[in-house]
Design an enzyme around this catalytic site. Structure first.
Site, PDB file in Angstrom:
ATOM      1  N   SER A 119       0.848  -1.119   0.155  1.00 41.68           N
ATOM      2  CA  SER A 119      -0.067   0.106   0.004  1.00 41.68           C
ATOM      3  C   SER A 119       0.729   1.147   0.024  1.00 41.68           C
ATOM      4  CB  SER A 119      -0.839   0.149   1.103  1.00 41.68           C
ATOM      5  OG  SER A 119      -1.665  -1.099   1.261  1.00 41.68           O
TER       6      SER A 119
HETATM    7  N1  SAH Z   1       0.357  -4.644   4.515  1.00 39.35           N
HETATM    8  C1  SAH Z   1       0.896  -5.185   3.284  1.00 39.35           C
HETATM    9  C2  SAH Z   1       0.049  -5.164   2.233  1.00 39.35           C
HETATM   10  C3  SAH Z   1      -0.147  -6.266   1.378  1.00 39.35           C
HETATM   11  S1  SAH Z   1      -1.460  -6.165   0.074  1.00 39.35           S
HETATM   12  C4  SAH Z   1       2.336  -4.679   2.901  1.00 39.35           C
HETATM   13  O1  SAH Z   1       2.776  -3.958   3.688  1.00 39.35           O
HETATM   14  O2  SAH Z   1       2.924  -5.296   1.788  1.00 39.35           O
HETATM   15  C5  SAH Z   1      -2.571  -7.253   1.142  1.00 39.35           C
HETATM   16  C6  SAH Z   1      -1.999  -8.344   1.439  1.00 39.35           C
HETATM   17  O3  SAH Z   1      -3.261  -9.235   1.687  1.00 39.35           O
HETATM   18  C7  SAH Z   1      -1.829  -9.404   0.307  1.00 39.35           C
HETATM   19  O4  SAH Z   1      -0.363  -9.905   0.528  1.00 39.35           O
HETATM   20  C8  SAH Z   1      -2.676 -10.799   0.166  1.00 39.35           C
HETATM   21  O5  SAH Z   1      -2.114 -11.716  -0.126  1.00 39.35           O
HETATM   22  C9  SAH Z   1      -3.379 -10.537   1.570  1.00 39.35           C
HETATM   23  N2  SAH Z   1      -4.660 -11.423   1.720  1.00 39.35           N
HETATM   24  C10 SAH Z   1      -5.650 -11.371   1.112  1.00 39.35           C
HETATM   25  N3  SAH Z   1      -6.688 -12.173   1.455  1.00 39.35           N
HETATM   26  C11 SAH Z   1      -6.099 -12.659   2.431  1.00 39.35           C
HETATM   27  C12 SAH Z   1      -6.379 -13.500   3.682  1.00 39.35           C
HETATM   28  N4  SAH Z   1      -7.910 -14.178   3.701  1.00 39.35           N
HETATM   29  N5  SAH Z   1      -5.745 -13.709   4.518  1.00 39.35           N
HETATM   30  C13 SAH Z   1      -4.474 -13.415   4.749  1.00 39.35           C
HETATM   31  N6  SAH Z   1      -3.928 -12.579   3.966  1.00 39.35           N
HETATM   32  C14 SAH Z   1      -5.056 -12.318   2.908  1.00 39.35           C
END
Ligand code: SAH
Length: 284
Positions: A123
């Site tokens: 993000s």
């Molecule tokens: N805070 C993270 C943002 C990553 S984007 C960073 O700093 O990089 C959001 C993430 O949520 C992705 O990696 C995706 O795989 C994960 N995600 C989506 N659905 C999910 C679920 N049900 N359980 C765990 N992670 C999930």
């Protein structure tokens, strides 16, 4: 945090709504306010990020490991209305460029989302800062000056996890994509990320179930949004705790939801429109 410190730009566009404290009906509420018009975009298409990376050169005279580069990012966040000092300090301290592909590192301190592999993105800093500042405005965090025991859903590259380690007492972070989980684990094991909360507890599983054995949590934060907030997250929110997560609103768009658990029950607030990656089921 004082009222003056609260993030200002969205405050006016963030009407508070109290909802019935019913776990099975979080999406209800004919009296809900209309969605805020501004659309924050924490993620953007991968091809745009890759194209921009090819065009850019690192900031002249400043290595990416220079604190000055990060302080410039923090100054921008401050100018945009993020006034939560602990969050700004954490963002000044954590090297975001270490969480992205080296080919994209020269964009790490711009306010942009970046690809982190497996079709996911980190993000943009302003959205991370906004979510963390909202969390710091929760009752428990205001009282103690710490996010306490944190549950993060969507570890991704681990950047926000590294920030949380500086702001919390304990961090549990869940990722459903194994490759991302493993990479974040390797990265966060580096001594440079050791912080107040010690090592994070990183779990590879479907985060929609939360993680009850280590709950309840003072803080729950999700970086992926589904149709409704999973009931397990609400169940695992401690009294005095706050949850911030994207969820689909009545109009079918996505907005930031805040849920607070007070002694008398739950209260819900809907904040600005956002666009996070989908909260998916299962693991891969
Ligand atoms: N805070 C993270 C943002 C990553 S984007 C960073 O700093 O990089 C959001 C993430 O949520 C992705 O990696 C995706 O795989 C994960 N995600 C989506 N659905 C999910 C679920 N049900 N359980 C765990 N992670 C999930």
């Amino acid at each position: 945090m004082t009222a003056k410190d609260r993030p200002r730009p969205d405050a006016a566009a963030a009407p508070k709504a109290r909802f019935p404290a019913l776990l099975d009906r979080p999406a209800q509420g004919a009296s809900r306010p209309a969605p805020a018009p501004a659309l924050a975009r924490p993620q953007r298409p991968l091809h745009e990020a890759a194209r921009d990376a090819a065009r850019r050169t690192p900031p002249a005279g400043l290595g990416l490991d220079s604190e000055a580069v990060r302080w410039r990012m923090v100054a921008r966040l401050r100018a945009e209305g993020i006034g939560c000092e602990p969050v700004l300090q954490a963002m000044a301290a954590v090297p975001r460029h270490r969480f992205v592909d080296p080919a994209l590192a020269n964009q790490a301190y711009e306010d942009t989302s970046l690809p982190i592999g497996q079709g996911q993105t980190i993000s943009k800093p302003s959205v991370v800062a906004r979510m963390l500042a909202l969390l710091f405005d929760g009752e428990q965090a205001r009282r103690s000056g710490s996010l306490g025991r944190v549950l993060e859903i969507g570890t991704g590259c681990g950047y926000q996890t590294a920030l949380l380690l500086r702001l919390a007492r304990q961090v549990v972070s869940i990722e459903r994509v194994q490759a991302l989980h493993e990479r974040a684990r390797t990265r966060l094991a580096a001594p440079e990320f050791a912080a107040g909360a010690g090592s994070p507890r990183l779990l590879w599983r479907d985060g929609r179930d939360g993680h009850a054995p280590l709950g309840p949590y003072d803080t729950i934060v999700a970086a992926a949004g589904g149709d409704a907030l999973p009931p397990a997250w609400i169940d695992q929110l401690a009294v005095g705790g706050r949850l911030v997560a994207p969820a689909v609103d009545a109009a079918g768009g996505q907005c930031l939801m805040i849920v607070d658990r007070g002694p008398a029950g739950l209260s819900w607030q809907r904040h600005e429109a956002v666009r996070f990656v989908p909260l998916k089921s299962g693991t891969e």
